[in-house]
Write a protein that holds these residues in place. Sequence first.
Motif, PDB file in Angstrom:
ATOM      1  N   PHE A 897      55.163  90.198  44.828  1.00 31.65           N
ATOM      2  CA  PHE A 897      56.235  89.208  44.603  1.00 31.65           C
ATOM      3  C   PHE A 897      57.561  89.512  45.107  1.00 31.65           C
ATOM      4  O   PHE A 897      58.016  88.751  45.834  1.00 31.65           O
ATOM      5  N   ALA A 898      57.885  90.934  44.964  1.00 30.86           N
ATOM      6  CA  ALA A 898      59.347  91.141  45.576  1.00 30.86           C
ATOM      7  C   ALA A 898      58.980  91.027  47.165  1.00 30.86           C
ATOM      8  O   ALA A 898      60.034  90.748  47.681  1.00 30.86           O
ATOM      9  N   GLU A 899      58.089  91.628  47.538  1.00 32.02           N
ATOM     10  CA  GLU A 899      57.792  91.594  49.239  1.00 32.02           C
ATOM     11  C   GLU A 899      58.019  90.216  49.478  1.00 32.02           C
ATOM     12  O   GLU A 899      58.611  89.965  50.542  1.00 32.02           O
ATOM     13  N   GLY A 900      57.223  89.239  49.069  1.00 35.56           N
ATOM     14  CA  GLY A 900      57.504  87.840  49.426  1.00 35.56           C
ATOM     15  C   GLY A 900      58.596  87.393  49.399  1.00 35.56           C
ATOM     16  O   GLY A 900      58.931  86.761  50.192  1.00 35.56           O
ATOM     17  N   ARG A 901      59.306  87.647  48.267  1.00 32.98           N
ATOM     18  CA  ARG A 901      60.909  87.038  48.212  1.00 32.98           C
ATOM     19  C   ARG A 901      61.604  87.595  49.376  1.00 32.98           C
ATOM     20  O   ARG A 901      62.251  87.038  49.909  1.00 32.98           O
ATOM     21  N   ASP A 904      61.005  85.890  52.392  1.00 35.47           N
ATOM     22  CA  ASP A 904      61.696  84.514  52.775  1.00 35.47           C
ATOM     23  C   ASP A 904      63.150  84.739  52.850  1.00 35.47           C
ATOM     24  O   ASP A 904      63.641  83.923  53.734  1.00 35.47           O
ATOM     25  N   GLU A 905      63.431  85.628  52.320  1.00 39.76           N
ATOM     26  CA  GLU A 905      65.088  85.839  52.614  1.00 39.76           C
ATOM     27  C   GLU A 905      65.520  86.579  53.697  1.00 39.76           C
ATOM     28  O   GLU A 905      66.597  87.134  53.908  1.00 39.76           O
ATOM     29  N   GLN A 906      64.458  86.903  54.550  1.00 37.93           N
ATOM     30  CA  GLN A 906      64.477  87.726  55.837  1.00 37.93           C
ATOM     31  C   GLN A 906      65.238  89.081  55.629  1.00 37.93           C
ATOM     32  O   GLN A 906      66.402  89.011  56.206  1.00 37.93           O
ATOM     33  N   ARG A 907      64.989  89.653  54.808  1.00 36.84           N
ATOM     34  CA  ARG A 907      65.662  91.038  54.508  1.00 36.84           C
ATOM     35  C   ARG A 907      64.667  92.067  54.003  1.00 36.84           C
ATOM     36  O   ARG A 907      63.570  91.769  53.637  1.00 36.84           O
ATOM     37  N   PRO A 908      64.759  93.350  53.923  1.00 34.00           N
ATOM     38  CA  PRO A 908      64.068  94.358  53.700  1.00 34.00           C
ATOM     39  C   PRO A 908      64.063  94.305  52.296  1.00 34.00           C
ATOM     40  O   PRO A 908      65.002  93.798  51.660  1.00 34.00           O
ATOM     41  N   VAL A 909      63.090  94.936  51.452  1.00 35.32           N
ATOM     42  CA  VAL A 909      63.031  94.982  49.884  1.00 35.32           C
ATOM     43  C   VAL A 909      64.029  95.774  49.589  1.00 35.32           C
ATOM     44  O   VAL A 909      64.371  97.172  50.228  1.00 35.32           O
TER      45      VAL A 909
ATOM     46  N   ARG B 117      53.022  81.113  50.469  1.00 35.33           N
ATOM     47  CA  ARG B 117      53.194  82.038  51.785  1.00 35.33           C
ATOM     48  C   ARG B 117      52.678  81.332  52.937  1.00 35.33           C
ATOM     49  O   ARG B 117      53.001  81.442  54.119  1.00 35.33           O
ATOM     50  N   HIS B 118      51.545  80.522  52.772  1.00 30.73           N
ATOM     51  CA  HIS B 118      50.863  80.127  54.006  1.00 30.73           C
ATOM     52  C   HIS B 118      51.983  79.035  54.485  1.00 30.73           C
ATOM     53  O   HIS B 118      51.907  78.874  55.553  1.00 30.73           O
ATOM     54  N   VAL B 119      52.310  78.110  53.905  1.00 28.37           N
ATOM     55  CA  VAL B 119      53.262  76.829  54.218  1.00 28.37           C
ATOM     56  C   VAL B 119      54.333  77.553  54.884  1.00 28.37           C
ATOM     57  O   VAL B 119      54.791  77.070  56.049  1.00 28.37           O
ATOM     58  N   ARG B 120      54.924  78.793  54.147  1.00 32.39           N
ATOM     59  CA  ARG B 120      56.199  79.097  54.875  1.00 32.39           C
ATOM     60  C   ARG B 120      56.090  79.792  56.061  1.00 32.39           C
ATOM     61  O   ARG B 120      56.971  80.068  56.956  1.00 32.39           O
ATOM     62  N   SER B 121      54.968  80.273  56.171  1.00 32.64           N
ATOM     63  CA  SER B 121      54.439  81.280  57.387  1.00 32.64           C
ATOM     64  C   SER B 121      54.149  80.048  58.724  1.00 32.64           C
ATOM     65  O   SER B 121      53.563  80.572  59.595  1.00 32.64           O
ATOM     66  N   GLY B 122      54.387  78.789  58.544  1.00 29.75           N
ATOM     67  CA  GLY B 122      54.526  77.927  59.367  1.00 29.75           C
ATOM     68  C   GLY B 122      53.016  77.091  59.722  1.00 29.75           C
ATOM     69  O   GLY B 122      52.790  76.273  60.901  1.00 29.75           O
ATOM     70  N   MET B 123      52.162  77.392  58.645  1.00 31.33           N
ATOM     71  CA  MET B 123      50.844  76.737  58.848  1.00 31.33           C
ATOM     72  C   MET B 123      50.816  75.306  58.654  1.00 31.33           C
ATOM     73  O   MET B 123      51.573  74.943  57.765  1.00 31.33           O
TER      74      MET B 123
END
Lengths: 973, 174, 449
Positions: A897-901, A904-909, B117-123
């Motif tokens: 979850f944290a890695e995904g967030r 999304d925010e284009q930053r390291p964890v 995750r899939h949508v955001r990765s542009g799929m």
Amino acid sequence: MRDPSEWPLGRRSFFRIVGGAGAAGVAAGCSPKPAIQRIVPYLVPPDDVVPGKPTFYRTACRECGAGCGVTARTREGRAVKLEGNPEDPVGRGALCARGQAAIQALYHPERFKGPLRRAGGGPAAPVSWEEAEADLAKAIVAAAAKGPGRVRMLTAPEPGTAGAVQRALLAAAGARPQDRVVLDLLDPGPLRAAGAALLGRAELPIVDLTEARSVVALGADFLETWGSPVELARQLADGRTRAGERTRLTWVGPRLSLTGVSADRWLRARSGGEADVVLGLLRVAADPAVETGRSKEARALWPRLSAISTADLASRAGVPWGEVERLGRELVLRRPSAVLAPGPQSQGADATRLAALALVLNSVLGNLGRTLRYGQGGDEDAPSSMAEVRALLDDCARGEVDVLLVHGVDPAGLLPVALGAPAALAKVPLLASFARRPDATTPLARLVLPDHHPLESFGDVAPRAGVLNLLQPVMTPLADTRQAIQVLAEVGAQLPTPAKLASTDPYDLVMTRAGERVASLRAPGAGLPADPAAELRAAREHGGLWAPPPAAVAPALRIEAAGRFLAPGAPRAAEGGGALDLVAFPTALRGDGRADLPWLREVPDTLSSVSWTAWLELSPATAQRLGVATGELATVTTAAGHADVPVYVFPGIRDDAVALPLGAEAAALLPATLDPVSGALAFAGVRATVARAGKRARLPLLEGSPYQHGRNVVPVVTRAEPSPPRPDLSARMYPEPAHPEHRWAMAIDLDRCTGCEACVVACFAENNVPVMGPEAAEQGRYMGWIRMERYLGDEPGGALDVRLLPMLCQHCTNAPCEPVCPVYATYHTPEGLNAQIYNRCVGTRYCSNNCPYKVRTFNWRDAQFERPLDMQLNPDVTVRSRGVMEKCTFCVQRIRFAEGRARDEQRPVRDGEIVPACAQSCPAQAITFGDANDPASRVSQVARDRRAFRALEDLGTLPAITYLARVREEEPS
Amino acid sequence: MIPLRALAVAAALAAVRVLAAEPAGPAQPIRFSHKVHATDATIGCTSCHVYAERSTVAGIPSMARCFGCHKFVKEDPANPALDRELKALGPLLREGKPIEWTRVHRLPDHVFFTHERHVRSGMRCQDCHGPVEQMEVVRQVAPLTMGWCLECHHRKQREQAGRARLTDCVTCHK
Amino acid sequence: MSNAATFRSIEDTVRAAHGPPGPLYWLALAVSGGVFAFGAWAYSLVVRTGLHWTGLERPGMWGNLITDFVFWVGIAHSGTLISAILFLFRARFRTAVYRVAEMMTVFAVMTAGLYPILHLGRPWLAHWLLPYPNQRELWINFRSPLIWDVFAISTYLIVSTVFLLVGVAPDAAALRDRATGWRRGLYRLLAFGWRGTDEQWRHYTRAYLFFAAFATPLVVSVHSVVSWDFAVSVTPGWHSTLFPPYFVAGAILSGVAMVITILVPLRRAFRLEDLITARHLDMLARLVIFTGLIVTYSYATELVLAAGEPASDPERSTFLYRMTGPYAPVFWTMVTFNCGGPLLLLVRKVRTTTWSLLLICLAINVGMWLERFNIVVTSLAHDRLPFDWRVYVPTWVEWAMTFGAFGWFFFLFLVGLKLLPPVSIAELKEDAAGHGAHGPDGPAEGSHA
């Protein structure tokens, strides 16, 4: 045995109701593919629910008086996990085992589905709320007409709106203040009485150990149940790791409690000898020879004290005078200190004397106002004394009570049988119980008016001045229950002289009252809030209103009053028959004995490793004398009654004492003796004889051998050896796996860990760990991903040396479990996790055989999550089916979850962004989690500590978990 | 191992031909046409499947959302067939009954798939769901098998460096 | 030696053995079948609701079932040893006994092969242990000893079966020519069109030699692989380089003991005394002595090595636990039977007296099962973290499955005896004819008789 495929479908159908949107896609478990699945959309989508995403609500915990703030995680409109509220000054984000388990009370299968009425001894039949309330109102009116005292209430402490509403209703019913009796079995009432006598303040001081350099606990198990355990555990731990001098804790009592395990020293005072220990300490502290610059109290008391013979004291206390003197000198040297008493284990018929002596000592040492803070409003809605409870029961028995409202307590089940509560309560024409699920009292109730669970309720709790934690519903009620304050308010409105209440709606009631307090809860001098409404809104979001507490007062000691407590205790009556001192103790998991939630019963007690049942602690010598061994049944007999309890031979108890946890067995054995001054129940000072019942008992015991057998699995460090032995692992034959991005790792500070098992219960809640029940527990089939390994010493018969080691998957870099799995069900992830893929596991169990830490648990059968307990299951984690291996995952779902967030925010964890359930819940903040690849991360820093060691490190498994060894200090120089 | 994987993929594809993707989609309670909505009315996928970009599930539009438009779009005299369908919606609106759709795409419970995750990765939605915008009745076009997922995940991994998680088991199985 | 026996008498004896079964046979068949059925039912419980029926739990996740597995693999070994290795060494005494030994091998492997599947948590996924291409792109872990087992056992099953059938071919032919009804059909099948021509004899002898040579290394390799299940782990009591030779010797000891256990009643029941003579048994008994000594040596080595460790060492602690802990009876019975038994056989009288020989071999069978139990269970029960120590006691379900396997084994064996010639007709004829090697006329003649 239910069809294994039943519950996942059950939960899926649940998703269909509230989740909609096909959330079944993320549902856990392996179930046969149903032919057709229906997806039912919302009619109108709730704007605070995103299917598949958690929603968080701030509320508060009502499991004990501490009133910690809570953050409830909900999914698709149902609560799935409770965590502490990081903003709340009491818990600071931590939550104890009982707090974590509260959610199981919400989903308890036995909960009442709606109000019940029992017509004249018949069976309880469902009834509408309106009828039930009308009944109650009618009865109250009728009873009130007969004069005062006919309408009574027995309730748990309600420091907040609930209490106010109760009082208002009773007032409207013409009841006197004393007609509302507040019951809290573990309330240290004697301390209040002593405060009244010595300081003119009948209140409980707020204990604050942050500055304490030395702490003495006499039966006050403040790391388990006494006071505010979460807060005190944190404060003690901070003192432990404080730069420079380490807080030193001494436990005094006949039995080593879990708090005692955290102590640096244990004074084996005999049961009832605690007061004489304090007297001895007082004598040393006031001795001019020990300290020249004495306080005026010391000077004033010295003449009286000096007259006391130290030899007498020592013999009555049951400890050598040398130890008392050394402790006394330590207290003088290490200030401020805190002397905490009494607790259930030391609360006897002279409890007030003990409490008073403790207060005098604290006052002499100058602790009042520093570690023991008066004037910070410890008890709004202070519990009544047991004497008042007994008076109430006597009135009931005499038929002088027509209406008795019972709220939040189970008098028939909780109180000592000797008080005869069931018989007395049976005499009450109309007993109305607000219990949420059946207990010993509800069968006696004419009306059962099931209350909402706190997680379904509005409310507030003010554990002390400057703190007002707010409760709000985190989900819609499961059944046709109604919040007690609403019922009371509605009943109150039907009385001839309606109760003085702003509204009958819980929300309005709570918010009105909170609004009134906004002003009082602002920093001194801050004046009135510009916009109280806005402040309230914020308060609801954040979970409470908090302000710095008013300055503590240091009340002056009334020397003359102190004088009469200074006389040495009466020498104990010598009696034959090999009678032993009975010690009834509460535990971190089972509290005052009422805890009947699956997790709290499944998780073994840290010290005895017993689960599901009560046990009887006997010292090896005593056990040998009586010819009983662990696992055998023994019959305990006291003046009050007798009980058969399985024996657990425990070296941490005096030879002249026998101990058992509070609960049904203890209730049967405790006589109704009260402390004459405070009217508190005398837990201690009970004499018991133990005989072997000659049967083997069913005793679910987790421990194999309680001894380390010279292996030094859990090393400690001392001044002389500040670092544990570490093997040299430089010579390696194979390259280690690479961790290009992260290497998740954990550090556990054993000097902070108290063994409270909050982490264990948190893990059960987060990871859908199943409860297998007592039969499985007897076979050692315990599914917990974390277990408290507890060693009592090195060899049988050796010195008692308790060491704790929370054991969970070590996520080894060279994990022995990985190569032996034939199907790659367990493997090493690029981020250093030792992953277990349940749906690939075929169940050869080789991984467990080859795991030196034995942290893998196997699903011997399909776990049962009896409805609606299955609503608590975490949808982000698979529910394992039978035949597969499982283990700690470092809460991989949270990591992802944290890695995904972060992506999304284009930053390291960020460091500290990922917090596994165990680390999150730890009151002592002993667990650190993070990325070992980052040398600056907290976990890396902690792992570089000189106290660091790894479990079975010489095997070369390179665990990801670093333990920091417990510090053992040599005796004070 | 490479030829082996090729073999596996071949087997996978074979399996896909045989097992997956039945020609027509399952029957739905009402004759809802994605073609009409997505192509003719040019409504974007996520304007009805609102959660796709921010949650694990894409979300089935709530009845409220349906009637956001169908308050106004009640009939189509030009097209009698459509007209009948539209008129049939009326009662549903008044009685506030949800439509019980039949699930088309289903993953096993031990798979933790997330649309987000899939949508955001542009799929594009179509990459997995096929040309839904042209379907009168939605059907499953992709097999949604593990091998099929991995094809794409492997490719992505080859294209971009440091995407180890793409083929890490715990990414989809927790 | 049966020089007295003529070709015809040999065949008669064998065909007599294939005659209509007596009540004793039916009883034996019924008992073994019943025991097997009970075991199968017990297992069905496990399949239906899970392994909670067993007494297993952390730290010991393996128990009876794995013990049985190792035991039966061990039993399987003597067959190949007797038929292949002794054949290569031209040990003539084997001729009379190797057929029984081979049948035993095949059935024992079939039994052993069951357990790794039975003990799985999800046996319906057992095929995941085989390397087959699948759309999931998942593969098996060749680093896992369990995978090595899969290959070792399946190889051994195939080879030993083929070897058995090759040996049977000429005999089947001999029986075919005088059999009637369905038996004739069966033997025609097993004879693979055997005519006994010079051509066939040439190929046959070559093939037989080849398979003997091919099977021989398996005797060593298979049980070495099995021993690696334990040797490559980190568990104290398992992690030992001594295991492969130790296991192989143990396997042969138990195997030969089992051969004797079966032969003694067999030759009585089927009147094979003048084919399987006292001398044959004596030879086998000597084999028992030899392997018994190796096993004894292995026990001693293990103990000495462990004794060298410091007191706190888990390895040492484990061995003390075996000798003094709750499993001490298992350990000492094992030592008495496996070390004492063979030594008693050194006495010629004991060796040649049938009942004492049988008794000792039975004891060794029990002892060898206990040895495997001792290795599998005690090591796990006494692992590195004392807090986890736990005594494992098998439940009735596990015992039912253990004995069920014996039922299954003897059931197969009894059926096999009635179908396959229990002794090698062809080779006995060779001995009778007194040729060193296969002659064109000798056996061929016989098969035409």
